[in-house]
Design a protein around this motif. Sequence first.
Motif, PDB file in Angstrom:
ATOM      1  N   HIS A 157       0.832  -1.088  -0.050  1.00  0.00           N
ATOM      2  CA  HIS A 157      -0.100   0.006   0.044  1.00  0.00           C
ATOM      3  C   HIS A 157       0.764   1.162   0.023  1.00  0.00           C
ATOM      4  O   HIS A 157       2.134   1.137   0.211  1.00  0.00           O
ATOM      5  CB  HIS A 157      -0.914   0.040   1.299  1.00  0.00           C
ATOM      6  N   TYR A 158       0.278   2.503  -0.583  1.00  0.00           N
ATOM      7  CA  TYR A 158       1.157   3.522  -0.616  1.00  0.00           C
ATOM      8  C   TYR A 158       0.156   4.786   0.045  1.00  0.00           C
ATOM      9  O   TYR A 158      -1.114   4.713  -0.308  1.00  0.00           O
ATOM     10  CB  TYR A 158       1.402   3.934  -2.012  1.00  0.00           C
ATOM     11  N   THR A 159       1.045   5.688   0.608  1.00  0.00           N
ATOM     12  CA  THR A 159       0.315   6.879   0.916  1.00  0.00           C
ATOM     13  C   THR A 159       0.966   8.079   0.291  1.00  0.00           C
ATOM     14  O   THR A 159       2.139   7.986  -0.327  1.00  0.00           O
ATOM     15  CB  THR A 159       0.178   7.116   2.462  1.00  0.00           C
ATOM     16  N   GLY A 160       0.314   9.272   0.416  1.00  0.00           N
ATOM     17  CA  GLY A 160       1.174  10.392   0.288  1.00  0.00           C
ATOM     18  C   GLY A 160       2.439  10.707   1.084  1.00  0.00           C
ATOM     19  O   GLY A 160       2.494  10.031   2.200  1.00  0.00           O
ATOM     20  N   ILE A 203       8.134   1.262   6.423  1.00  0.00           N
ATOM     21  CA  ILE A 203       7.841   2.560   5.735  1.00  0.00           C
ATOM     22  C   ILE A 203       9.128   3.127   4.974  1.00  0.00           C
ATOM     23  O   ILE A 203      10.017   3.440   5.489  1.00  0.00           O
ATOM     24  CB  ILE A 203       7.444   3.687   6.456  1.00  0.00           C
ATOM     25  N   GLN A 204       8.794   3.186   3.450  1.00  0.00           N
ATOM     26  CA  GLN A 204       9.905   3.924   2.681  1.00  0.00           C
ATOM     27  C   GLN A 204       9.389   4.988   1.603  1.00  0.00           C
ATOM     28  O   GLN A 204       8.432   4.507   1.276  1.00  0.00           O
ATOM     29  CB  GLN A 204      10.695   2.763   2.070  1.00  0.00           C
ATOM     30  N   SER A 234       4.905  -1.578   3.802  1.00  0.00           N
ATOM     31  CA  SER A 234       5.029  -2.714   3.487  1.00  0.00           C
ATOM     32  C   SER A 234       4.208  -3.784   4.907  1.00  0.00           C
ATOM     33  O   SER A 234       4.770  -4.001   5.841  1.00  0.00           O
ATOM     34  CB  SER A 234       6.576  -3.318   3.516  1.00  0.00           C
ATOM     35  N   ARG A 235       3.017  -4.095   4.454  1.00  0.00           N
ATOM     36  CA  ARG A 235       2.359  -4.850   5.426  1.00  0.00           C
ATOM     37  C   ARG A 235       1.574  -5.909   4.667  1.00  0.00           C
ATOM     38  O   ARG A 235       0.517  -6.198   4.498  1.00  0.00           O
ATOM     39  CB  ARG A 235       1.159  -3.908   6.057  1.00  0.00           C
ATOM     40  N   ARG A 236       2.655  -7.345   4.310  1.00  0.00           N
ATOM     41  CA  ARG A 236       2.064  -8.245   3.688  1.00  0.00           C
ATOM     42  C   ARG A 236       1.227  -9.126   4.595  1.00  0.00           C
ATOM     43  O   ARG A 236       1.372  -9.102   5.900  1.00  0.00           O
ATOM     44  CB  ARG A 236       3.303  -9.016   3.235  1.00  0.00           C
ATOM     45  N   SER A 237       0.353  -9.690   4.174  1.00  0.00           N
ATOM     46  CA  SER A 237      -0.562 -10.688   4.878  1.00  0.00           C
ATOM     47  C   SER A 237      -0.028 -12.063   4.618  1.00  0.00           C
ATOM     48  O   SER A 237      -0.625 -12.737   3.731  1.00  0.00           O
ATOM     49  CB  SER A 237      -2.141 -10.530   4.715  1.00  0.00           C
ATOM     50  N   ASN A 238       0.878 -12.637   5.434  1.00  0.00           N
ATOM     51  CA  ASN A 238       1.008 -13.947   5.102  1.00  0.00           C
ATOM     52  C   ASN A 238      -0.026 -15.001   5.157  1.00  0.00           C
ATOM     53  O   ASN A 238       0.362 -16.179   4.575  1.00  0.00           O
ATOM     54  CB  ASN A 238       2.203 -14.357   6.017  1.00  0.00           C
ATOM     55  N   GLY A 239      -0.972 -14.683   5.995  1.00  0.00           N
ATOM     56  CA  GLY A 239      -2.152 -15.917   6.098  1.00  0.00           C
ATOM     57  C   GLY A 239      -3.308 -15.162   5.216  1.00  0.00           C
ATOM     58  O   GLY A 239      -4.357 -15.886   5.634  1.00  0.00           O
ATOM     59  N   ILE A 299      -4.320   1.055   7.377  1.00  0.00           N
ATOM     60  CA  ILE A 299      -4.509   2.291   7.799  1.00  0.00           C
ATOM     61  C   ILE A 299      -4.360   2.578   9.388  1.00  0.00           C
ATOM     62  O   ILE A 299      -3.887   3.362   9.919  1.00  0.00           O
ATOM     63  CB  ILE A 299      -5.901   3.164   7.399  1.00  0.00           C
ATOM     64  N   THR A 300      -5.199   1.485   9.952  1.00  0.00           N
ATOM     65  CA  THR A 300      -5.164   1.280  11.721  1.00  0.00           C
ATOM     66  C   THR A 300      -3.603   1.037  11.973  1.00  0.00           C
ATOM     67  O   THR A 300      -3.297   1.775  12.869  1.00  0.00           O
ATOM     68  CB  THR A 300      -5.862   0.145  11.909  1.00  0.00           C
ATOM     69  N   TRP A 301      -2.925   0.172  11.359  1.00  0.00           N
ATOM     70  CA  TRP A 301      -1.489   0.146  11.542  1.00  0.00           C
ATOM     71  C   TRP A 301      -0.773   1.307  11.398  1.00  0.00           C
ATOM     72  O   TRP A 301      -0.044   1.710  12.438  1.00  0.00           O
ATOM     73  CB  TRP A 301      -0.763  -0.856  10.875  1.00  0.00           C
ATOM     74  N   LEU A 302      -1.026   2.162  10.336  1.00  0.00           N
ATOM     75  CA  LEU A 302      -0.311   3.570  10.187  1.00  0.00           C
ATOM     76  C   LEU A 302      -0.311   4.247  11.375  1.00  0.00           C
ATOM     77  O   LEU A 302       0.358   5.069  11.615  1.00  0.00           O
ATOM     78  CB  LEU A 302      -0.480   3.974   8.839  1.00  0.00           C
TER      79      LEU A 302
END
Length: 128
Positions: free
Chosen positions: A70-73, A87-88, A101-106, A122-125
């Motif tokens: 996912h990406y944000t401004g 975050i990069q 970078s929030r891959r869902s391995n499951g 969004i919640t994680w960020l």
Amino acid sequence: MTALTPAVATAVDALREHFAGKPVEVTPDGAGGAFVIVNDIEVGPSYTPSTTWLGFQVSAAYPSADVYPHYTGKLTRTDGQPHGPAIQQVDWQNRPAMQLSRRSNGWRAGIDNAALKAEKVITWLVTQ
């Protein structure tokens, strides 16, 4: 250009419903998937600006494939600390962006979906 696959079209409809009231831009990727940008996402007081966009690709392999990354401004932390390793800064869709970078391995096809994943990111960020 290839039209959206039925699963991607359904995901786009679900994203528009989930983010009702927020502008959602959809650009076909030419392979049956779509690039999606949800505008006016609140990321809270930990970032400047506190509102940004969230972008991602729903690939033609959806729902069998995770929606990632996912990406944000471009965001700056208000506490002056650097972003963590997940975050990069990058360019995405010809715009400056932050890659999350929030891959869902499951990832579970049929249970997990693009809207739920976007909300989790969004919640994680917001909690970083």
